[in-house]
Design an enzyme around this catalytic site. Sequence first.
Site, PDB file in Angstrom:
ATOM      1  N   GLU A  34      82.880  10.830  49.943  1.00  0.00           N
ATOM      2  CA  GLU A  34      81.639  11.186  48.848  1.00  0.00           C
ATOM      3  C   GLU A  34      81.396  12.716  48.775  1.00  0.00           C
ATOM      4  O   GLU A  34      81.189  13.253  49.873  1.00  0.00           O
ATOM      5  CB  GLU A  34      80.706  10.435  49.473  1.00  0.00           C
ATOM      6  CG  GLU A  34      80.766   8.908  49.424  1.00  0.00           C
ATOM      7  CD  GLU A  34      79.289   7.953  49.315  1.00  0.00           C
ATOM      8  OE1 GLU A  34      78.875   7.767  48.207  1.00  0.00           O
ATOM      9  OE2 GLU A  34      78.923   7.980  50.487  1.00  0.00           O
ATOM     10  N   ASP A  35      81.093  12.970  47.657  1.00  0.00           N
ATOM     11  CA  ASP A  35      80.594  14.162  47.254  1.00  0.00           C
ATOM     12  C   ASP A  35      81.061  15.550  47.786  1.00  0.00           C
ATOM     13  O   ASP A  35      80.560  16.442  48.575  1.00  0.00           O
ATOM     14  CB  ASP A  35      79.246  14.305  47.617  1.00  0.00           C
ATOM     15  CG  ASP A  35      78.187  13.134  47.285  1.00  0.00           C
ATOM     16  OD1 ASP A  35      78.731  12.181  46.352  1.00  0.00           O
ATOM     17  OD2 ASP A  35      77.264  12.957  47.335  1.00  0.00           O
TER      18      ASP A  35
ATOM     19  N   ASP B 223      84.672  11.091  45.513  1.00  0.00           N
ATOM     20  CA  ASP B 223      84.511  10.413  44.193  1.00  0.00           C
ATOM     21  C   ASP B 223      84.223  11.523  43.100  1.00  0.00           C
ATOM     22  O   ASP B 223      84.228  11.071  41.922  1.00  0.00           O
ATOM     23  CB  ASP B 223      83.545   9.366  44.486  1.00  0.00           C
ATOM     24  CG  ASP B 223      82.101  10.053  45.134  1.00  0.00           C
ATOM     25  OD1 ASP B 223      82.175  11.224  45.663  1.00  0.00           O
ATOM     26  OD2 ASP B 223      80.997   9.233  45.364  1.00  0.00           O
ATOM     27  N   HIS B 224      83.898  12.837  43.761  1.00  0.00           N
ATOM     28  CA  HIS B 224      83.434  13.744  42.610  1.00  0.00           C
ATOM     29  C   HIS B 224      83.384  15.071  43.565  1.00  0.00           C
ATOM     30  O   HIS B 224      83.532  15.046  44.596  1.00  0.00           O
ATOM     31  CB  HIS B 224      82.450  13.380  41.660  1.00  0.00           C
ATOM     32  CG  HIS B 224      81.197  12.878  42.489  1.00  0.00           C
ATOM     33  ND1 HIS B 224      80.226  13.642  43.135  1.00  0.00           N
ATOM     34  CD2 HIS B 224      80.620  11.550  42.385  1.00  0.00           C
ATOM     35  CE1 HIS B 224      79.402  13.086  43.798  1.00  0.00           C
ATOM     36  NE2 HIS B 224      79.312  11.674  43.395  1.00  0.00           N
TER      37      HIS B 224
ATOM     38  N   CYS C 140      78.634   9.148  41.124  1.00  0.00           N
ATOM     39  CA  CYS C 140      79.368   8.074  41.736  1.00  0.00           C
ATOM     40  C   CYS C 140      79.507   6.971  40.968  1.00  0.00           C
ATOM     41  O   CYS C 140      80.884   6.452  40.856  1.00  0.00           O
ATOM     42  CB  CYS C 140      78.728   7.956  43.069  1.00  0.00           C
ATOM     43  SG  CYS C 140      77.054   7.446  43.170  1.00  0.00           S
TER      44      CYS C 140
END
Length: 606
Positions: free
Chosen positions: A14-15, A224-225, A53
């Site tokens: 994540e992130d 996810d980004h 997300c």
Amino acid sequence: MNNERPNILWINAEDIGPAFGFYGDPHAITPVLDSLAKKSMIYENAFAVSPICSPSRSTLVTGLYATSIGTQHLRSETPYPKELKTLPTLFSEAGYFTSLYGKTDYNFDPKGLWEYWSTDKAPWRKIEDGRPFLSVFTLKSTHEGKGNSKEKYEEEMQLFPHSTRHESRSVPVPPYHPNNEEFKDLWTRYYDLITAFDYEVGEILQNLKDDGLLDNTIVFIFSDHGFGMPRYKRWLYETGINVPLIVHIPDKYKNLSNLKAGEKTGDLVSFVDFVPTALSLADIPVPEYMEGFPFLGKQRKSQLRKDIYAFRSRADNMYEMSRAVRDDRFIYIRHFMPHLPYIQSSVIFSDEKESFGNLLELNQAGKLSLESLKMFSSKPIEELYDLKSDPYELNNLAGKEEYQGQMEWMRKRLQDYVMETKDLGFLYESEMVIRADGKSPYFLRNDPLKFDLKRLYSAANMVGKAAPNEINTLLEDSDSGVIFWGLMALRQLPLEDQRNFIQQLIFLLKSASVTVQIVAAENLYLLTQNDEYLEVLVEKLNHPIDEVKLQAARALELSNPTNSEILAEISKVLQRYKSPSGASHPYTDYNFASFISWSLESILEN
């Protein structure tokens, strides 16, 4: 285990951006990933479809752009059409065991999609009948909540006592962040969390190895980004959508790849390609309706992508509407609500996160640099960056004469993507939900009476460019979706010019579209400061549709009412969304009840 068909393992961070050692990042401590990368394919141009997300996860589980099925907002509760099958469903029907570790967050009901959903880091051990498996892991160690809170960071790092930490403040700060001790500390801690993620990946891979499955398993590792930091997550820039991606294909399946182990590729790949690629690797037919295409496996397309499409829509209670195209050198961004600043007043941009808290404090003190100040400003209509010469995206080329040919080409590509994918975002969220009438918005795509995309897109393209007489034509249109874009175009005019439209705005208060009524009332209050227009917004807080109530609540928040009777009514509405005393969550749900409450609470606090 059946060794003929490969197992598929996805590990989703994540992130974070491509901040791993094998990408050449000198500050990354990622020994597990670096070792795996030597035996894997390294993608240098992999992209999320959105810098946030749940819309990205929606695409990752469906093989469709979230904007094609109406799941582009964070968060929403959108009906999903049974005619469209998801990643786990297709694998399950092909005889695979399917498992999920971590969150779903797809913007539609995930119930029943996964055969096994748990916190088990070796879920394949539950298989008793020799089936191959599809296992997806979402690891939360690098989430922005931990990156932006020293307390949560320390709690997370205690779970990885053997994970190497960086020397204090050893990671440099990008030029759009204040070069102070706070941001140096934030960035250093974030890289520690990446090392913790690396450690956790090692645990999963070791479980595979211990079970004798590493040579039978194709492994994807990605994020996810971009980073959970200002100007990364939620920003439709390279920093928000460029993600790390490595794919490990064991020797026995090397015929499924066009690349060699350890090879880096500049091929453009998008999240919308991931489901088709996984299906191709497992020799499962890719449904024709999917919008991406396989970049590996037996169904691999030989023609490479020339560009990728990305989007930004509502996040929590904060509305937004931007679209982007990124090719092998340039990124082009079109903002359709440019009057809204990058950092809006909202919980997600509040001082609850250390990075935003520091920015807000410095902004109030007048101590931010020009690059940092841009985050608090309204947006240009268009942005164009040459990523080869300007990797930090600091120099907007959109207005420069010598780049007009590039601008025209990328405008055309943006229009192509909008039309080909039938981007539902050109209906405002509340309007989209009302027109869908309880069904999936996906079905609007083939109903020209409810979704005339050509006209909607043409109207949206007038935002920031329309003259008053052209806005007048839009406001008189028979399609409320076109009228909405006329109202957005009106917001771009100077206030004295907007006042010439007051009578038309009053007329639009009687529109058949509640979406139009709300925007008209908000605009009227902005121009007149007359509380009767706020009363229109308060009335909409009682509408049966959540998306309408949220639109009204946010319009009220941005209007900043002070009338005591209106505040009293807002306070009454707020109580509906409060959980009983002692409940684990302050609001009745994590989605619209929370978002509406945040806007209403902000009004009362102010």
